[in-house]
Every structure is written in structure tokens, then in C-alpha cells.
Enzyme design. Structure first.
Site, PDB file in Angstrom:
ATOM      1  N   GLU A  49       0.828  -1.212   0.000  1.00  0.00           N
ATOM      2  CA  GLU A  49       0.000   0.000   0.000  1.00  0.00           C
ATOM      3  C   GLU A  49       0.863   1.263   0.000  1.00  0.00           C
ATOM      4  O   GLU A  49       1.289   1.714   1.059  1.00  0.00           O
ATOM      5  CB  GLU A  49      -0.915   0.001   1.234  1.00  0.00           C
ATOM      6  CG  GLU A  49      -1.788   1.250   1.318  1.00  0.00           C
ATOM      7  CD  GLU A  49      -2.722   1.265   2.536  1.00  0.00           C
ATOM      8  OE1 GLU A  49      -2.607   0.374   3.397  1.00  0.00           O
ATOM      9  OE2 GLU A  49      -3.527   2.189   2.629  1.00  0.00           O
ATOM     10  N   LYS A 109      -2.473  -1.956  -3.213  1.00  0.00           N
ATOM     11  CA  LYS A 109      -3.528  -1.123  -2.609  1.00  0.00           C
ATOM     12  C   LYS A 109      -3.125   0.341  -2.751  1.00  0.00           C
ATOM     13  O   LYS A 109      -2.454   0.897  -1.884  1.00  0.00           O
ATOM     14  CB  LYS A 109      -3.697  -1.502  -1.129  1.00  0.00           C
ATOM     15  CG  LYS A 109      -4.669  -0.605  -0.370  1.00  0.00           C
ATOM     16  CD  LYS A 109      -5.084  -1.214   0.950  1.00  0.00           C
ATOM     17  CE  LYS A 109      -5.944  -0.232   1.731  1.00  0.00           C
ATOM     18  NZ  LYS A 109      -6.699  -0.866   2.810  1.00  0.00           N
TER      19      LYS A 109
END
Ligand code: 13P
Length: 334
Positions: free
Chosen positions: A174, A216
Site C-alpha cells: 500500500e 492497494k
């Protein structure tokens, strides 16, 4: 399940991820907004409410947890992770240890948590976690993000990803480009593009199996203090940024919501999926954009359980439709 099977399953058929991995202090902030005490039992009751919602089934492929929740039991003694599996979702775990300044006095940050990560991952694997998450934070401002910040975070993400995979768990990587600020959508595009390039170079250097990870990212949007742009523009810019900078063998992209409203996050995802077919699934890994209405409806009261569960179920279903490009604003009328 192999790493590739886990990653593919989580984003299969429009399914996405429920990010319920708020640390205890972050959970406290959420509970403050509904005037609920941030106690272990309240955190359990809230998450039990979420995981028992009917709409988990078929819409949620994975749930990211904080350490406490992976070890916690529901009121009747059923492990919370079991409730997640019962709904057809896989349990995952946040493994990073938060942010520290990149260098003394710097506004930029790097994520810590590599110390002891191998041992922690080995335990999480034995506790049944199938995937993990590590969040890097990239800020946009005067002459930032710097290359040093982007590279340090990419290296940490890639080191983490290799360790997670060696412990049989899919790493969710992420690189969050924060919406905070008054920057333009072009600066957001640039920061996302540079972060993706550095990240995939570092993953390749570390020999990470790209077919066994999920990205992500943030969507490409203007800063939260800037004027909003059309939904279509966010969708087109985000898709272009991904196409130009991420490999085609990645199984899935599951966006964070990052402060967008529930409806914005759904509309943006839907618009991207309406653009066409991509080599990777485009899905969701929302925290606030899945939980906001449910949290408010619950407000810490057991008599509100069903209406709160209806809210989560509704958002989960709407986002699944968005991940398939089949959502319409009219479906929000209930
Ligand atoms: P938001 O969707 O609320 O940004 O949270 C997702 C998340 O897991 C951030 O790390």
C-alpha cells in the site's frame, strides 16, 4: 491455497476487501465520533457486528485485521477470524508498525516494522492469516515527495513483501499518496506514478512473485482542499497511471478510500471499471468508505445492530457492483 490462489480469490467476481485493521488509537478516533468508549469489549462488539453482517457473503473476499482482533473471540466464544471464514472471506493482518520521520525534522515519513517481521509473520501464518498489509505514506507538498522518500518506502514495502511471501501469506502493498493539501490532480498523478515505478522495481529486485501480491493504491485525485474534478476524470487519470506504471501479471488492485465519501469511493471505482477490461481486477479495500454509515448507525448500542449491519451490507454490495462496473446511483435509494 497457494499465494496466487489467495490473491486471485480475494478479488474474484467483484469481491473486495474490508479494511478493519484500525490500530487501537485510530479505533479510538472513530469511536470518539459516536461517543463510544474505546474499550477492548466495544472494539470486539463493533467488529463482531461487522463480520456477522449478511452482506459480507459474496461481496467481501478478505478482511484486514489488527493484531488484537485476530486473537479475539466473539461474545459467544467463536473466534472473530472464524466469523470471517464463515462468510467466505479470508482473514488478513496489518503487520507494519506505523510511521517515523524519514530523517530528523523531516515532514516526510517512512514506515517501520521490519525488525522481527519474519517471526511475527510466522506466528500470523500459524494463527490462520492468509494475507498481510503494509502501508507506506507519501505526502505531496513543497518539493515533496522527494526521491529519497519514495525509494525508502518502496524498499521497505519490497522487503516486507518478500518476508510475507516466504511465510505463505499474500502481501498487500500500500503506497498511499495522501489527499491532504491543495495540490492539483496532476501532482497526484506524478506522485502515484513515481511511487509505482519505484515499488515495482524494488519488488522485482527482491524476487517477489508479482502474481502473489495485491496493490492497494490511492486513486489519482486532486488534494482534499482543492476543487473537485469530474468522476470520469479521476477514473481516467487513475487508470492511465496504472496502465503506464504497473505490470500486467499483477492479479488485483484494491483501492483505499483515503477520505473520500462512501459514494465518491463507489462512483470512482465503478467509473474505472466502465472504461473497459484490464489485465488486473480493479476492486476496493476500503476502511472508512465501507464502515462510516455502519459505525454511525451502530453508535455502540446493541439495539442498533441490525440497522448497522444493513448499512455495511449495502456498501459491500454497492462496491461489488462497482468492481464489476455495474453500479448506478439509483441503487443507493433504499
Ligand atoms: P481508508 O479506506 O479509510 O483510507 O482505509 C484503508 C486503509 O486500510 C488504510 O491503510
Amino acid at each position: 491455497m497457494s499465494l496466487e490462489e489467495i490473491a486471485n480469490y480475494i478479488v474474484s467476481d467483484g469481491k473486495g476487501i474490508l479494511a478493519a485493521d484500525e490500530s487501537n488509537p485510530t479505533c479510538g478516533k472513530r469511536f470518539d465520533s459516536i461517543e463510544v468508549e474505546n474499550s477492548e469489549n466495544n472494539r470486539r462488539d463493533y467488529r463482531e457486528m461487522l463480520f456477522r453482517s449478511k452482506g459480507m457473503k459474496g461481496n467481501i473476499g478478505g478482511v484486514i485485521l489488527f493484531d488484537e482482533t485476530l486473537r479475539q473471540d466473539a461474545k459467544d466464544g467463536t473466534p472473530l477470524k472464524q466469523l470471517i471464514s464463515n462468510s467466505g472471506a479470508l482473514p488478513g493482518i496489518k503487520v507494519d508498525k506505523g510511521l517515523v520521520p524519514l530523517v530528523d525534522g523531516s515532514d516526510e515519513v517512512v514506515t517501520q516494522g521490519l525488525d522481527g517481521l519474519d517471526e511475527r509473520c510466522s506466528e500470523y501464518d500459524s494463527l490462520g492469516a492468509k494475507f498481510t498489509k503494509w502501508r507506506a505514506v507519501i505526502k505531496i507538498g513543497d518539493s515533496i515527495p522527494s526521491d529519497d522518500c519514495i525509494n525508502a518506502n518502496a524498499k521497505a514495502l519490497a522487503d516486507y513483501a518478500a518476508i510475507a511471501q516466504s511465510n505463505n501469506m499474500v502481501p498487500i502493498v500500500e503506497p498511499e499518496v495522501l489527499m491532504d493539501g491543495d495540490h492539483s490532480i496532476d501532482l497526484s498523478f506524478d506522485a502515484c506514478a513515481r511511487s509505482f515505478q519505484a515499488l515495482f522495481d524494488a519488488l522485482e529486485n527482491n524476487g517477489v512473485n508479482i502474481k502473489g501480491i495485491i496493490l492497494k493504491p490511492s486513486m489519482v485525485t486532486p488534494g482534499s482542499l482543492s476543487e473537485k474534478v469530474a468522476i470520469r476524470e479521476v477514473a481516467e487519470m487513475t487508470v492511465r497511471c496504472l496502465k503506464e506504471n504497473i505490470p500486467s501479471d499483477l492479479p488485483g488492485v484494491a483501492f483505499l478510500s483515503g477520505g473520500q465519501t462512501e459514494l465518491e469511493a463507489t462512483a470512482h471505482l465503478n467509473e474505472m471499471n466502465k472504461i473497459g477490461e484490464f489485465p488486473w481486477k480493479l476492486s476496493f479495500s476500503y476502511g472508512r468508505a465501507l464502515q462510516q454509515s455502519a459505525l454511525k448507525a451502530w453508535s455502540g448500542k446493541s439495539e442498533n445492530l441490525f440497522i448497522a449491519q444493513d448499512e455495511l451490507s449495502h456498501r459491500a454490495e454497492m462496491n461489488k457492483l462497482a468492481a464489476l462496473g455495474q453500479w448506478d446511483i439509483k441503487l443507493e435509494d433504499r
